[in-house]
Design a protein around this motif. Structure first.
Motif, PDB file in Angstrom:
ATOM      1  N   GLU A  65      -5.642  14.161   8.758  1.00 19.92           N
ATOM      2  CA  GLU A  65      -6.242  12.638   9.119  1.00 19.92           C
ATOM      3  C   GLU A  65      -7.706  12.896   8.986  1.00 19.92           C
ATOM      4  O   GLU A  65      -8.526  11.855   8.431  1.00 19.92           O
ATOM      5  CB  GLU A  65      -5.882  12.252  10.417  1.00 19.92           C
ATOM      6  CG  GLU A  65      -6.584  11.179  10.903  1.00 19.92           C
ATOM      7  CD  GLU A  65      -6.197  10.681  12.446  1.00 19.92           C
ATOM      8  OE1 GLU A  65      -6.772  10.144  13.115  1.00 19.92           O
ATOM      9  OE2 GLU A  65      -5.071  11.161  12.965  1.00 19.92           O
ATOM     10  N   VAL A  92     -10.123  10.493   6.527  1.00 15.85           N
ATOM     11  CA  VAL A  92     -11.072   9.381   7.361  1.00 15.85           C
ATOM     12  C   VAL A  92     -12.392  10.001   6.495  1.00 15.85           C
ATOM     13  O   VAL A  92     -13.398   8.839   6.241  1.00 15.85           O
ATOM     14  CB  VAL A  92     -11.159   9.460   8.924  1.00 15.85           C
ATOM     15  CG1 VAL A  92     -12.392   8.701   9.106  1.00 15.85           C
ATOM     16  CG2 VAL A  92      -9.853   8.913   9.411  1.00 15.85           C
ATOM     17  N   LEU A  99      -8.671   1.468   6.458  1.00 15.13           N
ATOM     18  CA  LEU A  99      -7.309   1.834   7.172  1.00 15.13           C
ATOM     19  C   LEU A  99      -6.366   0.584   7.338  1.00 15.13           C
ATOM     20  O   LEU A  99      -5.253   0.563   7.074  1.00 15.13           O
ATOM     21  CB  LEU A  99      -7.353   2.338   8.607  1.00 15.13           C
ATOM     22  CG  LEU A  99      -8.213   3.515   8.616  1.00 15.13           C
ATOM     23  CD1 LEU A  99      -8.289   4.120  10.073  1.00 15.13           C
ATOM     24  CD2 LEU A  99      -7.524   4.789   8.074  1.00 15.13           C
ATOM     25  N   PHE A 120      -3.577   6.855   4.984  1.00 15.18           N
ATOM     26  CA  PHE A 120      -3.452   7.141   6.260  1.00 15.18           C
ATOM     27  C   PHE A 120      -1.855   7.238   6.798  1.00 15.18           C
ATOM     28  O   PHE A 120      -1.582   8.101   7.634  1.00 15.18           O
ATOM     29  CB  PHE A 120      -4.265   6.325   7.101  1.00 15.18           C
ATOM     30  CG  PHE A 120      -4.284   6.689   8.602  1.00 15.18           C
ATOM     31  CD1 PHE A 120      -5.372   7.624   9.110  1.00 15.18           C
ATOM     32  CD2 PHE A 120      -3.589   6.075   9.468  1.00 15.18           C
ATOM     33  CE1 PHE A 120      -5.373   7.858  10.305  1.00 15.18           C
ATOM     34  CE2 PHE A 120      -3.586   6.423  10.892  1.00 15.18           C
ATOM     35  CZ  PHE A 120      -4.485   7.442  11.328  1.00 15.18           C
ATOM     36  N   GLU A 174      -0.306  10.713   8.185  1.00 15.80           N
ATOM     37  CA  GLU A 174       0.501  10.676   9.492  1.00 15.80           C
ATOM     38  C   GLU A 174       1.921  10.954   9.736  1.00 15.80           C
ATOM     39  O   GLU A 174       2.455  11.905  10.574  1.00 15.80           O
ATOM     40  CB  GLU A 174       0.205   9.448  10.287  1.00 15.80           C
ATOM     41  CG  GLU A 174      -1.325   9.134  10.711  1.00 15.80           C
ATOM     42  CD  GLU A 174      -1.831  10.138  11.741  1.00 15.80           C
ATOM     43  OE1 GLU A 174      -1.320  10.026  12.958  1.00 15.80           O
ATOM     44  OE2 GLU A 174      -2.803  10.980  11.791  1.00 15.80           O
ATOM     45  N   THR A 226      -1.600   3.609  13.390  1.00 11.67           N
ATOM     46  CA  THR A 226      -2.509   3.102  12.461  1.00 11.67           C
ATOM     47  C   THR A 226      -3.419   1.774  13.127  1.00 11.67           C
ATOM     48  O   THR A 226      -4.460   1.662  12.910  1.00 11.67           O
ATOM     49  CB  THR A 226      -1.795   2.583  10.981  1.00 11.67           C
ATOM     50  OG1 THR A 226      -0.977   3.599  10.654  1.00 11.67           O
ATOM     51  CG2 THR A 226      -2.871   2.314  10.116  1.00 11.67           C
ATOM     52  N   GLN A 236      -3.881   1.114  16.122  1.00 11.97           N
ATOM     53  CA  GLN A 236      -4.682   1.800  17.187  1.00 11.97           C
ATOM     54  C   GLN A 236      -6.144   2.306  16.465  1.00 11.97           C
ATOM     55  O   GLN A 236      -7.098   2.069  16.949  1.00 11.97           O
ATOM     56  CB  GLN A 236      -3.977   2.861  17.981  1.00 11.97           C
ATOM     57  CG  GLN A 236      -4.862   3.306  19.228  1.00 11.97           C
ATOM     58  CD  GLN A 236      -5.400   2.089  20.224  1.00 11.97           C
ATOM     59  OE1 GLN A 236      -4.568   1.397  20.585  1.00 11.97           O
ATOM     60  NE2 GLN A 236      -6.647   1.791  20.495  1.00 11.97           N
ATOM     61  N   ARG A 237      -5.859   3.043  15.534  1.00 16.09           N
ATOM     62  CA  ARG A 237      -7.105   3.775  14.766  1.00 16.09           C
ATOM     63  C   ARG A 237      -8.014   2.516  14.277  1.00 16.09           C
ATOM     64  O   ARG A 237      -9.175   2.435  14.358  1.00 16.09           O
ATOM     65  CB  ARG A 237      -6.547   4.787  13.727  1.00 16.09           C
ATOM     66  CG  ARG A 237      -5.985   5.892  14.129  1.00 16.09           C
ATOM     67  CD  ARG A 237      -6.861   6.756  14.841  1.00 16.09           C
ATOM     68  NE  ARG A 237      -6.107   8.194  14.891  1.00 16.09           N
ATOM     69  CZ  ARG A 237      -5.299   8.564  15.740  1.00 16.09           C
ATOM     70  NH1 ARG A 237      -4.890   7.577  16.503  1.00 16.09           N
ATOM     71  NH2 ARG A 237      -4.584   9.593  15.704  1.00 16.09           N
ATOM     72  N   ASP A 278      -9.929   1.021  17.130  1.00 17.35           N
ATOM     73  CA  ASP A 278     -10.864   1.754  17.649  1.00 17.35           C
ATOM     74  C   ASP A 278     -12.269   1.710  16.544  1.00 17.35           C
ATOM     75  O   ASP A 278     -13.194   1.776  17.100  1.00 17.35           O
ATOM     76  CB  ASP A 278     -10.491   3.228  17.555  1.00 17.35           C
ATOM     77  CG  ASP A 278      -9.353   3.680  18.604  1.00 17.35           C
ATOM     78  OD1 ASP A 278      -9.178   2.656  19.419  1.00 17.35           O
ATOM     79  OD2 ASP A 278      -8.523   4.582  18.598  1.00 17.35           O
ATOM     80  N   TYR A 279     -12.010   1.832  15.342  1.00 13.76           N
ATOM     81  CA  TYR A 279     -13.011   1.706  14.431  1.00 13.76           C
ATOM     82  C   TYR A 279     -13.683   0.306  14.289  1.00 13.76           C
ATOM     83  O   TYR A 279     -15.162   0.357  14.499  1.00 13.76           O
ATOM     84  CB  TYR A 279     -12.694   2.009  13.026  1.00 13.76           C
ATOM     85  CG  TYR A 279     -12.666   3.765  12.658  1.00 13.76           C
ATOM     86  CD1 TYR A 279     -13.593   4.303  12.623  1.00 13.76           C
ATOM     87  CD2 TYR A 279     -11.378   4.280  12.750  1.00 13.76           C
ATOM     88  CE1 TYR A 279     -13.715   5.940  12.898  1.00 13.76           C
ATOM     89  CE2 TYR A 279     -11.481   5.550  12.545  1.00 13.76           C
ATOM     90  CZ  TYR A 279     -12.506   6.584  12.541  1.00 13.76           C
ATOM     91  OH  TYR A 279     -12.377   7.674  12.497  1.00 13.76           O
TER      92      TYR A 279
END
Length: 323
Positions: free
Chosen positions: A157, A161, A206, A235, A239, A283, A285-286, A289-290
């Motif tokens: 991961e 990224v 993402l 991604f 994962e 995904t 959640q990521r 977050d970004y």
């Protein structure tokens, strides 16, 4: 200030920009790819970055076009490497002309990008060129990593990224940073603009990975499941490979190694594996977050709340996109 003013200024400048005339085979492809449209998001961000700190945002127009020219240069060469037949629904340059012309025209586009930066005042030009050079190298580094990943099944991961950060996100960061530098912003603010653009850019990529599997075909604008069919290392797949075990991993590897298959069946089966592993939720959640990091970066820019609101509002609209 209404962002449509920036859009109209950019369109006018793009339409009037001349990249060269003779020989026509060298310069016509540049006019062609620049006329195909696109979101023009990067140059728009440059103007927004400048407007945060000055009313004289027009002085950032030519440098903003430089960012768009460089972006399209990378697309022209990427299309050759990917052997892509279409770009924005029209034949790619190497299909409409040939590979050699596409390579050479792309080379001249890079020169044009530098020429458009020469409109910047001498006291800021060295800084801008240094940042442009670093960004351009990073974009190439990201493309090379992406190609390296094609033959690897142990991509992590963190590696993925970093690749999308370099390949796509650093140019968004540079576009915003460029506007700030031209407008005379302080170093801390331009750093926040760059980091914000990078974080938002990672979130966009993402989300693109997610929409390829779970998007609405009517809104997404391209075939849903295309990444699954092509075994593209997204991604979601990375994962899944990290989280799957036992029969689920065997099933996933079976689809990845299968040479002949029904496309719809493969998309359905791999999506079901993702569902069992909660890959969609991870995904999402990521992505969240970004996007949150990027908006936080923009909030910390030392500009008036009214001017920041344009950038924040535009970014939120982009975040909600589904295509």
């Amino acid at each position: 200030m209404n962002p449509i003013v920036f859009v109209e200024a950019l369109q006018k400048e793009i339409q009037s920009t001349q990249y060269g005339r003779h020989p026509a085979e060298l310069y016509d492809p540049i006019q062609y790819i620049m006329s195909l449209g696109g979101k023009r998001m990067r140059p728009l961000l440059t103007l927004m970055g400048a407007y945060l700190f000055t009313d004289e945002w027009e002085k950032a127009i030519k440098p903003a076009i430089s960012v768009e020219v460089f972006h399209n240069f990378t697309l022209m060469h990427d299309d050759i490497m990917d052997q892509a037949p279409l770009r924005r629904g029209q034949p790619t340059v190497h299909e409409k002309w040939n590979h050699n012309i596409a390579i050479l025209s792309g080379d001249v586009m890079l020169v044009n990008a530098y020429e458009l930066l020469l409109d910047i005042t001498p006291d800021k030009l060295r800084h801008v060129l240094a940042r442009f050079n670093r960004t351009a190298a990073e974009v190439c580094e990201g493309q090379q990593l992406d190609m390296n990943f094609e033959t690897r099944w142990d991509v992590t991961e963190a590696e993925y990224v970093e690749m999308i950060k370099l390949k796509t996100s650093v140019l968004l960061g540079y576009a915003l940073e460029l506007g700030g530098i031209i407008a005379g912003a302080d170093a801390e603010s331009t750093n926040h603009l760059r980091e914000g653009g990078i974080n938002i850019g990672i979130g966009f990529q993402l989300k693109d990975d997610l929409l390829d599997v779970y998007g609405d075909p009517a809104k997404f604008g391209k075939q849903v499941g295309g990444d699954i069919i092509a075994n593209k290392k997204t991604f979601l797949l990375i994962e899944a490979l990290e989280k799957a075990g036992g029969t689920l991993l065997d099933e996933l590897n079976g689809w990845l190694s299968c040479r002949e298959f029904d496309k719809a069946e493969k998309v359905r089966a791999v999506t079901e594996i993702y569902d069992k592993l909660n890959i969609r939720q991870v995904t999402e959640q990521r992505i969240s977050d970004y996007f949150a990091k990027g908006l936080s970066n923009f909030e910390q820019v030392q500009a008036t709340p009214e001017r920041k609101e344009m950038l924040l509002s535009f970014t939120r609209q982009l975040i909600e996109r589904e295509n």
